[in-house]
Design an enzyme around this catalytic site. Structure first.
Site, PDB file in Angstrom:
ATOM      1  N   ASP A 141      20.303   2.647  28.975  1.00 36.52           N
ATOM      2  CA  ASP A 141      19.233   1.722  28.604  1.00 36.52           C
ATOM      3  C   ASP A 141      19.810   0.314  28.594  1.00 36.52           C
ATOM      4  OD1 ASP A 141      16.316   1.781  27.300  1.00 36.52           O
ATOM      5  OD2 ASP A 141      17.495   0.197  26.338  1.00 36.52           O
ATOM      6  N   ASP A 185      13.436  -7.985  37.242  1.00 40.31           N
ATOM      7  CA  ASP A 185      13.513  -7.069  38.389  1.00 40.31           C
ATOM      8  C   ASP A 185      14.862  -7.163  39.089  1.00 40.31           C
ATOM      9  OD1 ASP A 185      10.965  -6.205  37.889  1.00 40.31           O
ATOM     10  OD2 ASP A 185      10.015  -7.396  39.447  1.00 40.31           O
ATOM     11  N   GLU A 233      13.405   0.078  31.747  1.00 36.84           N
ATOM     12  CA  GLU A 233      14.799  -0.331  31.893  1.00 36.84           C
ATOM     13  C   GLU A 233      15.759   0.814  31.633  1.00 36.84           C
ATOM     14  OE1 GLU A 233      13.681  -1.387  27.592  1.00 36.84           O
ATOM     15  OE2 GLU A 233      12.701  -1.213  29.538  1.00 36.84           O
TER      16      GLU A 233
END
Length: 311
Positions: free
Chosen positions: A178, A195, A221
């Site tokens: 993460d 992005d 994410e």
């Protein structure tokens, strides 16, 4: 035959031209030998035309056909009519046979080329269809932004691997990644920078895992990696190396500040099943977040779900 051999060995011209030329000479030798004794000996003169047909050379066939018609006319008026007193009607019939045969041979070549073109077209269409299917299959299985496998494909692959683990006692480790403070990155620099960060992390993950390992964008994410050919300690070392290398990535559009990840990793125990494996790994990831982020936490089963630091 000696002339043909020398032609094929030393001539710079096309070998098939040599074969056709030799066939032309042989056909007339045969014709002059058998003509006094056999009616219709003129049919031997079609030999070079048949050879040209074997090569499927339309230009050569046309040239040989025209040359045959003109040359035989010279033979007829120069020899056959004077010496053998053959009627003009026979000459015309032979010439008609030559012309018809050449026309039919040209038709065969044209139809053969049409068949080849159709086959090439069908083959190309088949190849294009295979490419389209491969691209479509890849699009269905991969995440458009990162190029890693998507959530659906990840679960399909994991289900299959867990079945093999239960039946063949294979090693399997699951790691969940993460990105730390990713919402802050989006809020500060914009989603397009977010992005770029996702793609940079995904490229690093995809480039560092083994050929038998499986990486996917699990959602948002969060990333997931399945290790299938490592011991537990090797898998842990691999994700620790990934964590360090991800933190070293230079994100120019994000203020050149390091982007870190928290990682939870779990070794699959026979009989645990998919749900328990995920709960352990997710708890390990949560613990990594609680311990200050940018760290790897290892989960193991001991009187319930217990989280412990490994190494």
């Amino acid at each position: 035959m000696v002339a043909a051999e020398l032609w094929l060995r030393y001539s710079k011209f096309s070998p098939k031209l040599g074969v056709v030329t030799c066939g032309f000479l042989v056909s007339y030798l045969m014709y002059f030998v058998i003509e006094p004794y056999v009616d219709g000996a003129q049919m031997t003169l079609m030999m070079p035309i048949m050879i040209a047909l074997i090569y499927f050379d339309r230009k050569l066939l046309t040239i040989m056909g025209l040359f045959r018609v003109v040359f035989y006319a010279g033979v007829y008026f120069g020899l056959e009519r004077r010496l053998l007193h053959k009627p003009l009607l026979e000459f015309l019939m032979v010439e008609c046979v030559f012309i018809i045969f050449v026309g039919m041979a040209l038709a065969v070549i044209i139809r053969a080329r049409e068949a080849r073109l159709n086959l090439e077209r069908l083959t190309k269409e088949g190849q294009d269809l295979m490419v389209e299917r491969a691209i479509s299959d890849k699009l269905l299985k991969t995440d458009a932004l990162t190029g890693l496998y998507n959530h659906k494909t990840f679960h399909e692959y994991l289900d299959s691997l867990l079945e093999q683990c239960e039946s063949n006692n294979l090693n399997l480790q699951l790691a969940l990644f993460d990105i730390d403070n990713f919402k802050k990155v989006n809020d500060t620099y914009g989603h397009w920078v977010g992005d770029l960060v996702l793609k940079g992390v995904a490229d690093k993950v995809g480039g560092m895992i083994g050929l038998n390992d499986f990486a996917a964008r699990y959602g948002g994410e969060e990333f997931a990696v399945i290790f299938t050919d490592k011991s537990y300690s090797e898998a842990y070392e691999a994700v620790e190396e990934l964590r360090i290398n991800i933190a070293r990535i230079e994100h120019l559009h994000a203020g050149n500040k390091p982007i870190t990840v928290s990682i939870g990793i779990c070794d699959y125990q026979l009989g645990d099943g998919k749900e328990l494996l995920f709960r352990k790994t997710d708890n390990a990831l949560y613990a990594a977040k609680e311990r200050g982020k940018n760290t790897v936490v290892n989960a193991f089963e001991n009187d319930g779900d217990e989280i412990a630091s490994y190494g």
